[in-house]
Design an enzyme around this catalytic site. Structure first.
Site, PDB file in Angstrom:
ATOM      1  N   CYS A 121      -2.390   0.989  -5.282  1.00 33.50           N
ATOM      2  CA  CYS A 121      -2.878   1.702  -6.474  1.00 33.50           C
ATOM      3  C   CYS A 121      -4.051   0.946  -7.085  1.00 33.50           C
ATOM      4  O   CYS A 121      -5.015   1.558  -7.560  1.00 33.50           O
ATOM      5  CB  CYS A 121      -1.762   1.880  -7.501  1.00 33.50           C
ATOM      6  SG  CYS A 121      -0.509   3.110  -7.056  1.00 33.50           S
TER       7      CYS A 121
ATOM      8  N   HIS B 136       0.342   7.812  -5.756  1.00 30.63           N
ATOM      9  CA  HIS B 136       1.386   6.880  -5.343  1.00 30.63           C
ATOM     10  C   HIS B 136       2.651   7.622  -4.910  1.00 30.63           C
ATOM     11  O   HIS B 136       3.243   8.372  -5.688  1.00 30.63           O
ATOM     12  CB  HIS B 136       1.744   5.922  -6.485  1.00 30.63           C
ATOM     13  CG  HIS B 136       2.777   4.920  -6.091  1.00 30.63           C
ATOM     14  ND1 HIS B 136       2.444   3.701  -5.554  1.00 30.63           N
ATOM     15  CD2 HIS B 136       4.127   4.980  -6.122  1.00 30.63           C
ATOM     16  CE1 HIS B 136       3.559   3.046  -5.278  1.00 30.63           C
ATOM     17  NE2 HIS B 136       4.596   3.797  -5.618  1.00 30.63           N
TER      18      HIS B 136
ATOM     19  N   THR C  98       5.883  -3.462   3.702  1.00 34.16           N
ATOM     20  CA  THR C  98       5.783  -4.534   2.717  1.00 34.16           C
ATOM     21  C   THR C  98       5.074  -4.090   1.444  1.00 34.16           C
ATOM     22  O   THR C  98       5.164  -4.779   0.431  1.00 34.16           O
ATOM     23  CB  THR C  98       5.056  -5.763   3.294  1.00 34.16           C
ATOM     24  OG1 THR C  98       3.759  -5.379   3.722  1.00 34.16           O
ATOM     25  CG2 THR C  98       5.841  -6.363   4.452  1.00 34.16           C
TER      26      THR C  98
ATOM     27  N   HIS D 227       1.453   4.661   3.552  1.00 35.80           N
ATOM     28  CA  HIS D 227       0.211   4.363   4.254  1.00 35.80           C
ATOM     29  C   HIS D 227       0.406   4.494   5.758  1.00 35.80           C
ATOM     30  O   HIS D 227       1.460   4.190   6.283  1.00 35.80           O
ATOM     31  CB  HIS D 227      -0.325   2.974   3.898  1.00 35.80           C
ATOM     32  CG  HIS D 227       0.626   1.842   4.135  1.00 35.80           C
ATOM     33  ND1 HIS D 227       1.706   1.583   3.305  1.00 35.80           N
ATOM     34  CD2 HIS D 227       0.643   0.894   5.090  1.00 35.80           C
ATOM     35  CE1 HIS D 227       2.349   0.512   3.756  1.00 35.80           C
ATOM     36  NE2 HIS D 227       1.723   0.079   4.840  1.00 35.80           N
TER      37      HIS D 227
END
Length: 117
Positions: free
Chosen positions: A12, A51, A98, A103
Site C-alpha cells: 500500500c 488492498h 510474506t 500479488h
C-alpha cells in the site's frame, strides 16, 4: 478492511508513493515493480492498487481487478520479452506469503523446475 489502504502494508505504501520501487508498469488498478529479492532474471510483482490480503480475497471481492492483475502479468511478460514464464500467487505463510497484500510474481528468463520449492 478489504479494498482500503492499510497503514502497515508495504505494498500500500508503494502504491501511495511513500516507499520507492522500480515500477515497470502501471494501470488504473494495478502496479508492477521489480522484486527486491529476485528468484529469476525476471521477477516482477503485479499488485492491485486496492488492498486485498491474498489472491482468494481479491477474486471474491474484486474479480474485475483480479482479471486486471492477470492481464498485467501478460503485459509484463511481453515487455520483458519472455517466451515462457511462471505466475505465482502465494496464499498464506505456509506457502511463502510474506506481504499480506495480494500479488502475482512473474518469473522468467531461466528454466523453472517443477515442482517448485
Amino acid at each position: 478492511m478489504s479494498g482500503e489502504p492499510q497503514d502497515d502494508c508495504l505494498f500500500c505504501k508503494i502504491v501511495a508513493g511513500q516507499i520507492p520501487a522500480t515500477i515497470v508498469r502501471e494501470s488504473d488498478t494495478t502496479v508492477a515493480f521489480r522484486d527486491i529479492n529476485p528468484k529469476a532474471p525476471t521477477h516482477v510483482l503485479v499488485i492491485p492498487k486496492a488492498h486485498y490480503a491474498n489472491a482468494a480475497e481479491l477474486a471474491a471481492g474484486a474479480p474485475d481487478v483480479a482479471a486486471d492483475v492477470l492481464r498485467e502479468t501478460q503485459a509484463v511478460a511481453d515487455d520483458e520479452k519472455l517466451d515462457s514464464y511462471r505466475i505465482v500467487f502465494n496464499t498464506g505463510s505456509g506457502a511463502g506469503q510474506t506481504v499480506w497484500h495480494a500479488h502475482a510474481h512473474v518469473l522468467g528468463g531461466r528454466g523453472l523446475e517443477w515442482p517448485p520449492g
